[in-house]
Design an enzyme around this catalytic site. Structure first.
Site, PDB file in Angstrom:
ATOM      1  N   CYS A  67     -32.478 -56.737 -30.747  1.00 13.42           N
ATOM      2  CA  CYS A  67     -32.845 -57.700 -29.879  1.00 13.42           C
ATOM      3  C   CYS A  67     -31.648 -57.865 -30.757  1.00 13.42           C
ATOM      4  O   CYS A  67     -30.576 -57.499 -30.621  1.00 13.42           O
ATOM      5  CB  CYS A  67     -33.457 -58.917 -30.871  1.00 13.42           C
ATOM      6  SG  CYS A  67     -33.091 -58.653 -33.010  1.00 13.42           S
ATOM      7  N   ALA A  70     -29.260 -59.284 -33.306  1.00 15.82           N
ATOM      8  CA  ALA A  70     -28.858 -57.617 -33.644  1.00 15.82           C
ATOM      9  C   ALA A  70     -27.662 -56.742 -33.310  1.00 15.82           C
ATOM     10  O   ALA A  70     -26.216 -56.387 -33.413  1.00 15.82           O
ATOM     11  CB  ALA A  70     -29.819 -56.210 -33.909  1.00 15.82           C
ATOM     12  N   ARG A 101     -25.877 -50.750 -40.360  1.00 21.59           N
ATOM     13  CA  ARG A 101     -25.076 -49.317 -39.862  1.00 21.59           C
ATOM     14  C   ARG A 101     -24.241 -49.301 -40.696  1.00 21.59           C
ATOM     15  O   ARG A 101     -23.241 -48.265 -39.915  1.00 21.59           O
ATOM     16  CB  ARG A 101     -24.732 -50.685 -38.599  1.00 21.59           C
ATOM     17  CG  ARG A 101     -25.333 -50.601 -37.833  1.00 21.59           C
ATOM     18  CD  ARG A 101     -24.961 -51.494 -36.167  1.00 21.59           C
ATOM     19  NE  ARG A 101     -24.276 -50.804 -36.084  1.00 21.59           N
ATOM     20  CZ  ARG A 101     -23.583 -49.940 -34.981  1.00 21.59           C
ATOM     21  NH1 ARG A 101     -24.760 -49.516 -34.717  1.00 21.59           N
ATOM     22  NH2 ARG A 101     -22.777 -49.847 -34.621  1.00 21.59           N
ATOM     23  N   HIS A 199     -23.979 -58.119 -27.622  1.00  9.39           N
ATOM     24  CA  HIS A 199     -23.341 -58.004 -27.092  1.00  9.39           C
ATOM     25  C   HIS A 199     -22.227 -58.414 -26.254  1.00  9.39           C
ATOM     26  O   HIS A 199     -20.918 -58.710 -26.544  1.00  9.39           O
ATOM     27  CB  HIS A 199     -23.263 -56.004 -26.770  1.00  9.39           C
ATOM     28  CG  HIS A 199     -24.044 -55.376 -27.628  1.00  9.39           C
ATOM     29  ND1 HIS A 199     -24.941 -53.838 -27.182  1.00  9.39           N
ATOM     30  CD2 HIS A 199     -23.914 -55.475 -29.144  1.00  9.39           C
ATOM     31  CE1 HIS A 199     -25.310 -53.205 -27.907  1.00  9.39           C
ATOM     32  NE2 HIS A 199     -25.025 -53.839 -29.308  1.00  9.39           N
TER      33      HIS A 199
END
Length: 481
Positions: A67, A70, A101, A199
């Site tokens: 999403c 995220a 990550r 992003h």
């Protein structure tokens, strides 16, 4: 110069399209119509996107996407080590995004790096009455507990957007009262079609709140660069940054793996931005090019072939001093990399791999597999845009299958037909293929290994791929084909 067309024995555009059509038969008519444009044979010669992308997932289909939250917390903001990152909402999202990550950090925890889980831990009463007051108290407590933090980011989860909390106003007033940068990021998970919007939102907040608020203490030099879209997964930045420095460059900032807010804020002073993950950071590179006149270049540090190409491409933008150093570095490491290839390639020659990841890996890692003698028979992205697939077309062999936002059904059926020796994908796909008796590598976080970037990373990559495929344990499991 265009790449030579590469073919894979037994794979033609007709056979790939036949395989796709067979998979699409499982969908109802409406779903089939929506999914068809997202699956196609690669057209290497035209170097164009052969599939549609960045569209909403078909309802009812199990997607591997994340999403917007995220993309903001887990990708862009979380790796910055000298800031506190607050997940504003229920505890689950923040907990899941904490360290999944493997963005490694230097420094002392709680003093000059803050890779911890900070959450406002929304409860029912916060949903009903709002969480602004709670956020204000949290920010004050954060400043008291961690006075050396250089800033605080506030990353909103779904409920915050649904109830209409104004995190921007809280951040603005608290920043003045506490005398510390507090950056609100309106990245509620329901926004957009995937983590890609997260992003973009994060790039916009860096543009609006951070960039140009600091300057480097040292004078600007001719070889000052920034490494953009490098998240230090498994220590990747600790391989790439020293490599660039060995070539004579002065890496002034890393965005954002093991990054520092103060250096990110001063990046408007560098000579060149070197971008690794194009998808997550191209927005900011374009902003800095337009506003400050800083050019940017996308490079690939996976595998010796691509490293060599990238370093020479980079050197062409600088003087002979840099060019000489780059050639010396290549000459130093090429024999070492060839020794790795000579050892591993005989065991991997001709082995087939299917890729399905996010960001840059579905195209950037192809060359590294080919260095080991392997063949890519399919590749695709979870959250790509058209320009990602344009960049992917020349890297993939012609007529191999390209898939966008693939479902587990599609991946499983493609695997039955293509019979890969390895699937390299994400955590959601891992157990599907391992239960099928297929070797698998988790390519989002390197399956707790790494680094994979640079000359330091390639031997580890080669070792891991060799172990994954040639482990004797697979003799105890029967694959479906």
């Amino acid at each position: 110069m265009s790449k030579a067309i590469r073919k894979v024995d037994g794979i033609t555009k007709e056979s790939t399209q036949e395989m796709i059509d067979k998979v699409l038969e499982a969908y109802p008519e409406k779903g089939r119509k929506k999914r068809a444009p997202h699956l196609a044979p690669n057209d290497q010669a035209n170097c164009s996107a052969c599939v549609k992308s960045n569209k909403k997932t078909v309802p009812g289909v199990m997607s591997a996407r994340g999403c917007a939250y995220a993309g903001a917390k887990g990708v862009v903001w979380g790796p910055i080590r000298d800031m506190v990152h607050v997940s504003h909402g229920p505890v689950g999202c923040g907990w899941y995004s904490w360290g999944t990550r493997r963005n490694l950090m230097t420094g002392k925890l709680g003093v000059d790096q803050f890779g911890m889980q900070f959450t406002s831990d929304f409860q029912e009463k916060d949903i009903v009455y709002g969480g602004d007051k709670k956020l204000k108290v949290l920010l004050k407590e954060t400043k008291e507990l961690f006075p050396l933090a250089k800033g605080i980011s506030v990353l909103s989860e779904c409920p915050v957007g649904l109830i209409g909390d104004d995190i921007n106003a809280v951040a603005k007033t608290s920043a003045k009262e506490l005398d510390i940068p507090i950056i609100p990021c309106n990245c509620e998970g329901f926004r957009g079609v995937s983590q890609s919007l997260g992003h973009h939102i994060s790039n916009d907040t860096i543009r609006d709140y951070i960039i140009e608020t600091r300057e480097f203490a040292e004078p600007v030099g001719p070889y000052d660069i920034a490494l953009i879209g490098e998240y230090n997964i498994g220590g990747d930045a600790w391989s790439t940054k020293p490599l660039l420095e060995e070539c004579g460059f002065n890496v002034k900032a890393v965005w954002t793996g093991d990054g520092e807010m103060e250096k990110i804020a001063a990046t408007h002073q560098v000579r060149l931005n070197v971008i690794h993950c194009y998808r997550s950071m191209n927005y900011m590179c374009k902003v800095m090019e337009e506003k400050y006149g800083i050019p940017w270049i996308e490079l690939n540090f996976f595998g010796p072939t691509k490293i060599r190409e990238s370093l020479r491409k980079l050197a062409e933008l600088f003087d002979d001093t840099i060019k000489e150093k780059v050639e010396a570095v290549i000459a130093k490491y090429d024999p070492q990399m060839q020794a790795v290839i000579d050892e591993v390639r005989p065991r991997l020659e001709g082995k087939k791999v299917m890729l399905y990841v996010g960001g840059l890996r579905p195209r950037h890692t192809i060359g590294a597999y080919e260095d080991l003698g392997m063949i890519c028979v399919g590749s695709g992205y979870e959250f790509a845009h058209t320009d990602d697939y344009e960049r992917t077309a020349p890297e993939m062999p012609d007529a191999t299958v390209v898939y966008d936002d693939a479902s587990e059904l599609e991946m499983e059926q493609f695997a039955h037909v293509l019979k890969p020796d390895l699937v390299a994908s994400g955590i959601k796909e891992k157990y599907v293929f391992q239960k099928m008796g297929l070797p698998f590598r988790q390519m989002h976080s390197w399956d707790y290994s790494g680094p994979y970037h640079g000359y330091k990373g390639f031997p580890i990559f080669a070792r891991d791929i060799d172990m994954a495929i040639n482990s004797p344990t697979w003799e105890l499991v029967k694959s479906p084909f």
